[in-house]
Design a protein around this motif. Structure first.
Motif, PDB file in Angstrom:
ATOM      1  N   LEU A  89       4.045   1.805   2.387  1.00 62.49           N
ATOM      2  CA  LEU A  89       5.227   2.566   1.999  1.00 62.49           C
ATOM      3  C   LEU A  89       4.829   4.037   1.897  1.00 62.49           C
ATOM      4  O   LEU A  89       4.097   4.430   0.985  1.00 62.49           O
ATOM      5  CB  LEU A  89       5.775   2.075   0.653  1.00 62.49           C
ATOM      6  N   HIS A  90       5.290   4.835   2.847  1.00 63.12           N
ATOM      7  CA  HIS A  90       4.926   6.262   2.892  1.00 63.12           C
ATOM      8  C   HIS A  90       6.014   7.057   2.189  1.00 63.12           C
ATOM      9  O   HIS A  90       7.096   7.281   2.712  1.00 63.12           O
ATOM     10  CB  HIS A  90       4.775   6.711   4.348  1.00 63.12           C
ATOM     11  N   GLN A  91       5.708   7.518   0.990  1.00 62.12           N
ATOM     12  CA  GLN A  91       6.693   8.163   0.130  1.00 62.12           C
ATOM     13  C   GLN A  91       7.019   9.598   0.521  1.00 62.12           C
ATOM     14  O   GLN A  91       6.222  10.291   1.148  1.00 62.12           O
ATOM     15  CB  GLN A  91       6.174   8.212  -1.307  1.00 62.12           C
ATOM     16  N   MET A  92       8.194  10.057   0.065  1.00 63.56           N
ATOM     17  CA  MET A  92       8.488  11.475   0.001  1.00 63.56           C
ATOM     18  C   MET A  92       7.859  12.062  -1.255  1.00 63.56           C
ATOM     19  O   MET A  92       7.451  13.216  -1.293  1.00 63.56           O
ATOM     20  CB  MET A  92       9.999  11.718   0.002  1.00 63.56           C
ATOM     21  N   GLY A  93       7.737  11.230  -2.295  1.00 60.97           N
ATOM     22  CA  GLY A  93       6.973  11.576  -3.490  1.00 60.97           C
ATOM     23  C   GLY A  93       7.383  12.864  -4.151  1.00 60.97           C
ATOM     24  O   GLY A  93       8.527  13.026  -4.581  1.00 60.97           O
ATOM     25  N   SER A  94       6.448  13.809  -4.222  1.00 59.89           N
ATOM     26  CA  SER A  94       6.678  15.088  -4.906  1.00 59.89           C
ATOM     27  C   SER A  94       6.637  16.245  -3.920  1.00 59.89           C
ATOM     28  O   SER A  94       6.183  17.341  -4.237  1.00 59.89           O
ATOM     29  CB  SER A  94       5.625  15.296  -5.997  1.00 59.89           C
ATOM     30  N   HIS A  95       7.106  15.992  -2.712  1.00 61.34           N
ATOM     31  CA  HIS A  95       7.027  17.003  -1.659  1.00 61.34           C
ATOM     32  C   HIS A  95       7.771  18.267  -2.064  1.00 61.34           C
ATOM     33  O   HIS A  95       8.924  18.230  -2.461  1.00 61.34           O
ATOM     34  CB  HIS A  95       7.617  16.431  -0.363  1.00 61.34           C
ATOM     35  N   GLY A  96       7.094  19.394  -1.961  1.00 63.92           N
ATOM     36  CA  GLY A  96       7.695  20.673  -2.310  1.00 63.92           C
ATOM     37  C   GLY A  96       8.134  21.443  -1.081  1.00 63.92           C
ATOM     38  O   GLY A  96       7.934  21.002   0.047  1.00 63.92           O
ATOM     39  N   PRO A  97       8.737  22.614  -1.301  1.00 64.92           N
ATOM     40  CA  PRO A  97       8.967  23.232  -2.608  1.00 64.92           C
ATOM     41  C   PRO A  97      10.226  22.748  -3.326  1.00 64.92           C
ATOM     42  O   PRO A  97      10.465  23.146  -4.460  1.00 64.92           O
ATOM     43  CB  PRO A  97       9.092  24.718  -2.252  1.00 64.92           C
ATOM     44  N   ALA A  98      11.032  21.901  -2.673  1.00 64.72           N
ATOM     45  CA  ALA A  98      12.290  21.452  -3.287  1.00 64.72           C
ATOM     46  C   ALA A  98      12.035  20.249  -4.176  1.00 64.72           C
ATOM     47  O   ALA A  98      12.559  19.154  -3.951  1.00 64.72           O
ATOM     48  CB  ALA A  98      13.317  21.133  -2.202  1.00 64.72           C
ATOM     49  N   TYR A  99      11.245  20.444  -5.228  1.00 67.39           N
ATOM     50  CA  TYR A  99      10.876  19.313  -6.092  1.00 67.39           C
ATOM     51  C   TYR A  99      12.090  18.657  -6.742  1.00 67.39           C
ATOM     52  O   TYR A  99      12.078  17.452  -7.007  1.00 67.39           O
ATOM     53  CB  TYR A  99       9.921  19.787  -7.192  1.00 67.39           C
ATOM     54  N   TRP A 100      13.119  19.434  -7.018  1.00 67.96           N
ATOM     55  CA  TRP A 100      14.280  18.868  -7.726  1.00 67.96           C
ATOM     56  C   TRP A 100      15.001  17.806  -6.891  1.00 67.96           C
ATOM     57  O   TRP A 100      15.718  16.974  -7.423  1.00 67.96           O
ATOM     58  CB  TRP A 100      15.243  19.983  -8.125  1.00 67.96           C
ATOM     59  N   LYS A 101      14.805  17.812  -5.583  1.00 59.81           N
ATOM     60  CA  LYS A 101      15.433  16.816  -4.720  1.00 59.81           C
ATOM     61  C   LYS A 101      14.713  15.472  -4.751  1.00 59.81           C
ATOM     62  O   LYS A 101      15.223  14.491  -4.200  1.00 59.81           O
ATOM     63  CB  LYS A 101      15.474  17.324  -3.278  1.00 59.81           C
ATOM     64  N   ARG A 102      13.548  15.404  -5.346  1.00 62.92           N
ATOM     65  CA  ARG A 102      12.727  14.196  -5.273  1.00 62.92           C
ATOM     66  C   ARG A 102      13.035  13.194  -6.380  1.00 62.92           C
ATOM     67  O   ARG A 102      12.414  12.125  -6.434  1.00 62.92           O
ATOM     68  CB  ARG A 102      11.239  14.562  -5.319  1.00 62.92           C
ATOM     69  N   SER A 103      13.953  13.515  -7.265  1.00 64.84           N
ATOM     70  CA  SER A 103      14.339  12.576  -8.323  1.00 64.84           C
ATOM     71  C   SER A 103      15.858  12.589  -8.456  1.00 64.84           C
ATOM     72  O   SER A 103      16.489  13.636  -8.322  1.00 64.84           O
ATOM     73  CB  SER A 103      13.682  12.942  -9.659  1.00 64.84           C
ATOM     74  N   PRO A 104      16.476  11.420  -8.709  1.00 67.35           N
ATOM     75  CA  PRO A 104      17.939  11.361  -8.839  1.00 67.35           C
ATOM     76  C   PRO A 104      18.402  11.949 -10.165  1.00 67.35           C
ATOM     77  O   PRO A 104      17.612  12.111 -11.116  1.00 67.35           O
ATOM     78  CB  PRO A 104      18.227   9.863  -8.759  1.00 67.35           C
ATOM     79  N   LEU A 119       0.870  -1.180   0.000  1.00 65.75           N
ATOM     80  CA  LEU A 119       0.000   0.000   0.000  1.00 65.75           C
ATOM     81  C   LEU A 119       0.902   1.224   0.000  1.00 65.75           C
ATOM     82  O   LEU A 119       1.513   1.564   1.016  1.00 65.75           O
ATOM     83  CB  LEU A 119      -0.907  -0.018   1.227  1.00 65.75           C
ATOM     84  N   VAL A 120       1.015   1.873  -1.141  1.00 66.21           N
ATOM     85  CA  VAL A 120       1.943   2.996  -1.308  1.00 66.21           C
ATOM     86  C   VAL A 120       1.174   4.300  -1.151  1.00 66.21           C
ATOM     87  O   VAL A 120       0.246   4.588  -1.923  1.00 66.21           O
ATOM     88  CB  VAL A 120       2.637   2.946  -2.683  1.00 66.21           C
ATOM     89  N   ILE A 121       1.557   5.079  -0.151  1.00 71.38           N
ATOM     90  CA  ILE A 121       0.922   6.378   0.086  1.00 71.38           C
ATOM     91  C   ILE A 121       1.798   7.453  -0.543  1.00 71.38           C
ATOM     92  O   ILE A 121       2.903   7.739  -0.077  1.00 71.38           O
ATOM     93  CB  ILE A 121       0.749   6.649   1.592  1.00 71.38           C
TER      94      ILE A 121
END
Length: 537
Positions: A375-390, A226-228
């Protein structure tokens, strides 16, 4: 008394610039009458602030209280003006429950400049100001006189502009949450009142009769991931018709994407406990005593439950089940690679590392009945969106690499956000691959749903957290994706495809999970179980 009035004038005029900016954009303020009302409104805010400060206008207290007010006003002005958010009790709860990672992402040069201008400069003057020593009786008379003067001024201005005030507050309800810093203190007080109103002690038991339905011999125990999600918008999922390829991996898998799902709230602090309630949004919001949630019902039925977090906690949802942090190595596992976790910040792929070892630590008897891993994600948490993807997973360029979102080019901001969605797509595809590898022993399923959406500059709004009643669709329309293995005979994927555009909400989450896991209880509602019409057998 003089300091109280001077401080009130400073805060009402300068520290309330987001309020005056919002009013200035209203069409009814373009006339002479509208301009006069704005001036009068400023006078009302000053009088109301002075009325509050006169209570603290004593020689030993006025400077500390004014310091607190000025700092709160400067910080409130920055966040309301920069992201067009409002400050209410929900936002205060978000602030109180945030962690160091989230706080760090909000720091910026613009915040520092705002604090310097609106707080530090007047505080320097305040530190040098001398407070006259007068008798207690004389100070009391001065305070009473100041309070009466503030009250008379407030009433007089309200009387003269009552029609304007009434229409503005009725037609533009968000304005009341912009009155700075009184909005912050009022919201904080409401949070305290709500906390005191709730009875102490353990939560009320929910689903005391929970048990597992008989399972077919040919059906192995279910294993549900269950991915949140966090801050994901349904309209930025290619699976839901978004023009950009934000779901390149899931699009090649046999997944179900439900396109019309509404969230419980517009912030994690509100949505997360609400979406795990088996009683739905309306009942959750009106409850006077905390109650157990979906995870308690699952565990009571005999299912092994694990909460794995890559965010700022579970907001009380996982208090009574096993839990772990994504950045903490599982028992016997090597430390997580720095490519995934650095300085306490982990990418969401870290949620899948060591998952077998974490599950193996759960009670064996419960594992044989079925397993639910949240699984509780960090997902697309802002405002630092650029940190959410490698670095290697940023298909959309250029990116916005600042947390002052208004300074970003609109397309660069969308690119950065979409990169976080594309990375979530990769994480979910990896979770499905992990489930497939365990298909011999378990009937796997994945259910992904985000807690709330996000504003990306539409109508000059950013982030999330607006009161639900007037929050835009972007903050409430969330993605929900389901994948079912062939061995999970409790739902037919072909049948579920006919419901992809049906109106669902977070209210459906708990009952769908109970249905997938075969839990029987008086709290289960088949009408809210998305899979119920498509059951086999």
């Amino acid at each position: 008394m003089t300091l109280a009035w001077l401080g009130s004038a400073w805060m009402a005029s300068l520290a309330n610039w987001p309020l005056w900016q919002a009013l200035n954009q209203l069409p009814e303020m373009a006339s002479l009458r509208g301009r006069l009302f704005m001036v009068a409104f400023c006078g009302m805010v000053m009088a109301l602030t002075a009325l509050v400060l006169t209570v603290a206008a004593w020689r030993w207290s006025i400077k500390p209280v004014l310091t607190l007010f000025l700092l709160a006003a400067a910080a409130g002005a920055h966040f309301m003006g920069t992201y067009n958010v409002v400050i209410d009790s929900t936002m205060i709860v978000n602030v109180l429950q945030t962690d160091l990672r989230e706080t760090r992402d909000l720091l910026s040069l613009r915040l520092l400049i705002g604090l310097l201008i609106l707080a530090v400069l007047p505080l320097i003057w305040l530190a040098r100001a001398r407070v006259r020593r007068v008798s207690t009786w004389r100070q009391l008379k001065l305070n009473v006189f100041g309070a009466v003067a503030a009250f008379v001024m407030l009433v007089a201005l309200l009387t003269l502009f009552f029609a304007d005030m009434s229409a503005t507050m009725r037609n533009h309800k968000s304005v009341r949450y912009l009155i700075n810093p009184l909005n912050s203190f009022y919201a904080l007080a409401m949070v305290g009142v709500d906390a005191q109103a709730k009875p102490s002690g353990p939560p009320l038991v929910v689903g005391a009769d929970a048990k597992l339905a008989p399972r077919l011999m040919s059906e192995p125990p279910p294993l549900l991931l269950l991915v949140i999600g966090e801050t994901a918008r349904a309209d930025h999922f290619a699976l839901n018709g978004y023009a950009r390829p934000t779901n390149p991996e899931l699009s090649g898998l046999d997944v179900l994407s439900f396109g019309e799902v509404s969230s419980c709230g517009t912030s994690t602090a509100t949505s997360l406990p609400c979406m795990f309630s088996v009683f739905g949004k309306s009942s959750f919001e009106s409850e006077s005593h905390p109650r157990e949630n979906l995870l308690d019902v699952l565990q009571r039925a005999g299912i092994a439950v694990l909460w794995l977090d890559n965010q700022a906690g579970c907001k009380g949802v996982c208090d009574r089940v096993p839990k772990a942090e994504a950045g903490t190595p599982a028992g016997g596992e090597a430390p997580l690679p720095t490519a995934l976790c650095t300085d306490g910040d982990c990418l969401d792929e870290a949620l899948l590392l060591g998952l077998d070892a974490r599950i193996a630590a759960l009670p064996p008897k419960s594992r044989d009945n079925g397993i639910v891993v949240v699984l509780h994600q960090m997902g697309s948490h802002g405002p630092a969106y650029w940190k959410r993807s490698p670095a290697g997973r940023k298909p959309f360029q250029p990116e916005c690499q600042t947390n002052v979102l208004q300074q970003c080019d609109r397309q660069a901001l969308v690119n950065t956000y979409d990169n976080s969605i594309a990375y979530t797509d990769h994480v979910l595809a990896g979770a499905i691959a992990w489930l497939k590898q365990r298909s011999t022993d378990h009937a796997g399923a994945l259910l992904y749903v985000s807690d709330h959406g996000e504003s990306l500059g539409e109508n000059n709004l950013y982030l999330h957290g607006l009161p639900y009643a007037f929050a835009p669709r972007e903050q409430k329309h969330v993605p929900m994706v389901m994948w079912l293995s062939d061995k999970l005979t409790r739902a037919k994927a072909a049948c579920l495809k006919t419901q992809l555009q049906a109106p669902f909400s977070h209210d459906n989450l708990s009952h769908t999970v109970l249905g997938l896991m075969g839990v029987q209880s008086e709290v289960y509602r088949s009408a809210l179980d998305i899979t119920s019409p498509c059951r086999s057998g």
